[in-house]
Design an enzyme around this catalytic site. Sequence first.
Site, mmCIF file in Angstrom:
data_model
loop_
_atom_site.group_PDB
_atom_site.id
_atom_site.type_symbol
_atom_site.label_atom_id
_atom_site.label_comp_id
_atom_site.label_asym_id
_atom_site.label_seq_id
_atom_site.Cartn_x
_atom_site.Cartn_y
_atom_site.Cartn_z
ATOM 1 N N SER A 1 0.447 -1.393 3.338
ATOM 2 C CA SER A 1 1.845 -1.235 3.741
ATOM 3 C C SER A 1 2.637 -2.543 3.747
ATOM 4 C CB SER A 1 1.949 -0.572 5.116
ATOM 5 O OG SER A 1 1.554 -1.452 6.132
ATOM 6 N N LYS B 1 4.191 -4.896 10.852
ATOM 7 C CA LYS B 1 5.432 -4.570 10.149
ATOM 8 C C LYS B 1 6.454 -5.679 10.374
ATOM 9 C CE LYS B 1 4.312 -0.367 8.734
ATOM 10 N NZ LYS B 1 2.875 -0.529 8.718
#
Length: 150
Positions: free
Chosen positions: A70, A107
């Site tokens: 990701s 993230k």
Amino acid sequence: MKLKHLKHTDVLDIFSIEKNVFTDIPMFTDSVQAGFPSPAEDYMDLDLNLQDHLIQNPSVTFCVRAVGESMKDAGIQSGDIMLVDRSLTPKNRSIVLAVIDGEFTIKRVNLSEKELYLMPENENFPPIKITQEMDFQVWGVVTYIIHKAL
């Protein structure tokens, strides 16, 4: 590098950094050109302690190993080790280790006046909008990413 394993999840392995895990490494006194070659020095002048160079706050810094893709466009590949400093306050665009409803994730923070999103760095993954209903915490800011050169 010797790391003490603390926790494993589907997304991350979490490690503590043992004192003096980064031993002194010989360092050339001059910089090295990344373009055209230049004559190298025949000797090394000083040692570089990576712990002193990479870790500002040893008592609140730990390592995590990335699992998954990701964050690949941010240069974080599956298997990379990241240094995370819990004492730093995340800023807009910081890469953070966060916990959302009991699940760890790495993230990038995207903060506006009204909304907070955790953004993946891979177009195949959706952004995560943080809402008041979520149990959300930032565990720390990623300060360095360590991976093997290809």
